[in-house]
Scaffold this motif. Structure first.
Motif, PDB file in Angstrom:
ATOM      1  N   GLY A   1       0.804  -1.216   0.000  1.00  0.00           N
ATOM      2  CA  GLY A   1       0.000   0.000   0.000  1.00  0.00           C
ATOM      3  C   GLY A   1       0.824   1.246   0.000  1.00  0.00           C
ATOM      4  O   GLY A   1       1.878   1.294  -0.595  1.00  0.00           O
ATOM      5  N   SER A   2       0.353   2.254   0.709  1.00  0.00           N
ATOM      6  CA  SER A   2       0.908   3.579   0.544  1.00  0.00           C
ATOM      7  C   SER A   2       1.681   4.107   1.743  1.00  0.00           C
ATOM      8  O   SER A   2       2.153   5.226   1.712  1.00  0.00           O
ATOM      9  CB  SER A   2      -0.220   4.559   0.216  1.00  0.00           C
ATOM     10  N   VAL A   3       1.818   3.354   2.807  1.00  0.00           N
ATOM     11  CA  VAL A   3       2.570   3.819   3.973  1.00  0.00           C
ATOM     12  C   VAL A   3       3.760   2.896   4.160  1.00  0.00           C
ATOM     13  O   VAL A   3       3.603   1.683   4.270  1.00  0.00           O
ATOM     14  CB  VAL A   3       1.686   3.826   5.245  1.00  0.00           C
ATOM     15  N   ASN A   4       4.961   3.464   4.186  1.00  0.00           N
ATOM     16  CA  ASN A   4       6.182   2.681   4.369  1.00  0.00           C
ATOM     17  C   ASN A   4       6.688   2.884   5.787  1.00  0.00           C
ATOM     18  O   ASN A   4       6.816   4.012   6.245  1.00  0.00           O
ATOM     19  CB  ASN A   4       7.290   3.132   3.417  1.00  0.00           C
ATOM     20  N   VAL A   5       7.013   1.808   6.464  1.00  0.00           N
ATOM     21  CA  VAL A   5       7.524   1.883   7.824  1.00  0.00           C
ATOM     22  C   VAL A   5       8.749   0.999   7.932  1.00  0.00           C
ATOM     23  O   VAL A   5       8.725  -0.157   7.499  1.00  0.00           O
ATOM     24  CB  VAL A   5       6.451   1.411   8.843  1.00  0.00           C
ATOM     25  N   ASN A   6       9.827   1.548   8.503  1.00  0.00           N
ATOM     26  CA  ASN A   6      11.027   0.762   8.755  1.00  0.00           C
ATOM     27  C   ASN A   6      10.806   0.034  10.073  1.00  0.00           C
ATOM     28  O   ASN A   6      10.866   0.627  11.136  1.00  0.00           O
ATOM     29  CB  ASN A   6      12.251   1.667   8.834  1.00  0.00           C
ATOM     30  N   LEU A   7      10.546  -1.275  10.016  1.00  0.00           N
ATOM     31  CA  LEU A   7      10.232  -2.045  11.215  1.00  0.00           C
ATOM     32  C   LEU A   7      11.471  -2.490  11.975  1.00  0.00           C
ATOM     33  O   LEU A   7      11.412  -2.767  13.153  1.00  0.00           O
ATOM     34  CB  LEU A   7       9.378  -3.261  10.856  1.00  0.00           C
TER      35      LEU A   7
ATOM     36  N   GLY B   1      17.153  -2.548   8.065  1.00  0.00           N
ATOM     37  CA  GLY B   1      17.194  -3.291   6.825  1.00  0.00           C
ATOM     38  C   GLY B   1      15.881  -3.923   6.394  1.00  0.00           C
ATOM     39  O   GLY B   1      15.857  -4.691   5.462  1.00  0.00           O
ATOM     40  N   ASN B   2      14.786  -3.609   7.066  1.00  0.00           N
ATOM     41  CA  ASN B   2      13.506  -4.223   6.726  1.00  0.00           C
ATOM     42  C   ASN B   2      12.443  -3.133   6.582  1.00  0.00           C
ATOM     43  O   ASN B   2      12.001  -2.581   7.569  1.00  0.00           O
ATOM     44  CB  ASN B   2      13.093  -5.222   7.804  1.00  0.00           C
ATOM     45  N   VAL B   3      12.045  -2.834   5.352  1.00  0.00           N
ATOM     46  CA  VAL B   3      11.022  -1.825   5.082  1.00  0.00           C
ATOM     47  C   VAL B   3       9.763  -2.542   4.620  1.00  0.00           C
ATOM     48  O   VAL B   3       9.814  -3.396   3.735  1.00  0.00           O
ATOM     49  CB  VAL B   3      11.487  -0.819   4.013  1.00  0.00           C
ATOM     50  N   VAL B   4       8.635  -2.216   5.243  1.00  0.00           N
ATOM     51  CA  VAL B   4       7.361  -2.863   4.932  1.00  0.00           C
ATOM     52  C   VAL B   4       6.351  -1.790   4.577  1.00  0.00           C
ATOM     53  O   VAL B   4       6.259  -0.765   5.243  1.00  0.00           O
ATOM     54  CB  VAL B   4       6.857  -3.685   6.137  1.00  0.00           C
ATOM     55  N   ASP B   5       5.587  -2.022   3.498  1.00  0.00           N
ATOM     56  CA  ASP B   5       4.512  -1.112   3.094  1.00  0.00           C
ATOM     57  C   ASP B   5       3.195  -1.617   3.673  1.00  0.00           C
ATOM     58  O   ASP B   5       2.932  -2.819   3.663  1.00  0.00           O
ATOM     59  CB  ASP B   5       4.373  -1.060   1.574  1.00  0.00           C
ATOM     60  N   PHE B   6       2.364  -0.684   4.145  1.00  0.00           N
ATOM     61  CA  PHE B   6       1.051  -1.018   4.682  1.00  0.00           C
ATOM     62  C   PHE B   6      -0.010  -0.194   3.979  1.00  0.00           C
ATOM     63  O   PHE B   6       0.192   0.989   3.709  1.00  0.00           O
ATOM     64  CB  PHE B   6       0.979  -0.695   6.187  1.00  0.00           C
ATOM     65  N   LYS B   7      -1.173  -0.791   3.736  1.00  0.00           N
ATOM     66  CA  LYS B   7      -2.310  -0.043   3.210  1.00  0.00           C
ATOM     67  C   LYS B   7      -2.857   0.837   4.316  1.00  0.00           C
ATOM     68  O   LYS B   7      -2.748   0.508   5.503  1.00  0.00           O
ATOM     69  CB  LYS B   7      -3.423  -1.001   2.755  1.00  0.00           C
ATOM     70  N   LYS B   8      -3.471   1.954   3.918  1.00  0.00           N
ATOM     71  CA  LYS B   8      -4.113   2.811   4.909  1.00  0.00           C
ATOM     72  C   LYS B   8      -5.138   1.992   5.685  1.00  0.00           C
ATOM     73  O   LYS B   8      -5.861   1.191   5.115  1.00  0.00           O
ATOM     74  CB  LYS B   8      -4.787   4.003   4.238  1.00  0.00           C
ATOM     75  N   GLY B   9      -5.144   2.182   6.984  1.00  0.00           N
ATOM     76  CA  GLY B   9      -6.064   1.461   7.846  1.00  0.00           C
ATOM     77  C   GLY B   9      -5.509   0.175   8.410  1.00  0.00           C
ATOM     78  O   GLY B   9      -6.091  -0.416   9.315  1.00  0.00           O
ATOM     79  N   ALA B  10      -4.361  -0.270   7.897  1.00  0.00           N
ATOM     80  CA  ALA B  10      -3.760  -1.508   8.391  1.00  0.00           C
ATOM     81  C   ALA B  10      -3.205  -1.301   9.801  1.00  0.00           C
ATOM     82  O   ALA B  10      -2.616  -0.261  10.102  1.00  0.00           O
ATOM     83  CB  ALA B  10      -2.635  -1.963   7.470  1.00  0.00           C
ATOM     84  N   ILE B  11      -3.403  -2.289  10.658  1.00  0.00           N
ATOM     85  CA  ILE B  11      -2.831  -2.243  12.006  1.00  0.00           C
ATOM     86  C   ILE B  11      -1.405  -2.761  11.925  1.00  0.00           C
ATOM     87  O   ILE B  11      -1.172  -3.910  11.545  1.00  0.00           O
ATOM     88  CB  ILE B  11      -3.669  -3.053  13.001  1.00  0.00           C
ATOM     89  N   ILE B  12      -0.458  -1.902  12.272  1.00  0.00           N
ATOM     90  CA  ILE B  12       0.962  -2.258  12.227  1.00  0.00           C
ATOM     91  C   ILE B  12       1.341  -3.027  13.493  1.00  0.00           C
ATOM     92  O   ILE B  12       2.007  -4.050  13.441  1.00  0.00           O
ATOM     93  CB  ILE B  12       1.819  -0.995  12.049  1.00  0.00           C
ATOM     94  N   PHE B  13       0.913  -2.504  14.641  1.00  0.00           N
ATOM     95  CA  PHE B  13       1.078  -3.165  15.933  1.00  0.00           C
ATOM     96  C   PHE B  13      -0.219  -2.993  16.709  1.00  0.00           C
ATOM     97  O   PHE B  13      -0.888  -1.977  16.587  1.00  0.00           O
ATOM     98  CB  PHE B  13       2.230  -2.555  16.741  1.00  0.00           C
ATOM     99  N   SER B  14      -0.554  -3.975  17.531  1.00  0.00           N
ATOM    100  CA  SER B  14      -1.790  -3.931  18.308  1.00  0.00           C
ATOM    101  C   SER B  14      -1.527  -3.509  19.749  1.00  0.00           C
ATOM    102  O   SER B  14      -0.458  -3.796  20.303  1.00  0.00           O
ATOM    103  CB  SER B  14      -2.461  -5.302  18.323  1.00  0.00           C
ATOM    104  N   GLU B  15      -2.519  -2.865  20.336  1.00  0.00           N
ATOM    105  CA  GLU B  15      -2.443  -2.480  21.741  1.00  0.00           C
ATOM    106  C   GLU B  15      -2.120  -3.711  22.575  1.00  0.00           C
ATOM    107  O   GLU B  15      -2.706  -4.774  22.391  1.00  0.00           O
ATOM    108  CB  GLU B  15      -3.776  -1.876  22.174  1.00  0.00           C
TER     109      GLU B  15
END
Length: 87
Positions: A7-13, A16-30
């Motif tokens: 998707g459209s949001v890139n986050v360096n987790l 050396g590891n870049v992951v793209d997420f769609k808008k609205g995707a939960i990257i980490f949960s509470e």
């Protein structure tokens, strides 16, 4: 470096590891354990929780170049206190 395109949001987790997420995707949960700090490469992410009244409360928004998760690594709080969501 591993790249994933979803998707459209890139986050360096992690280094050396870049992951793209769609808008609205939960990257980490509470309540999920914090293992590393993350950098927003592109887009933005928010941190929010659901109040006892059932309303969503957003208490942080991170934009391109900003880091999230680092404060908890240096405190006694070792879990996310809200959902981290690609926005």
């Amino acid at each position: 470096m591993d790249f994933f395109t979803f998707g459209s949001v890139n986050v360096n987790l992690n280094p050396g590891n870049v992951v793209d997420f769609k808008k609205g995707a939960i990257i980490f949960s509470e309540g999920e354990a914090i293992r590393f700090a993350c950098i927003v490469i592109k887009g933005e992410v928010s941190i929010s929780t659901i109040t006892p009244e059932g309303k969503e409360y957003t208490f942080g928004v991170f934009h391109q170049g900003e880091i999230f998760g680092e404060a908890a690594l240096f405190s006694m709080l070792y879990v996310y206190h809200g959902d981290i969501i690609a926005t």
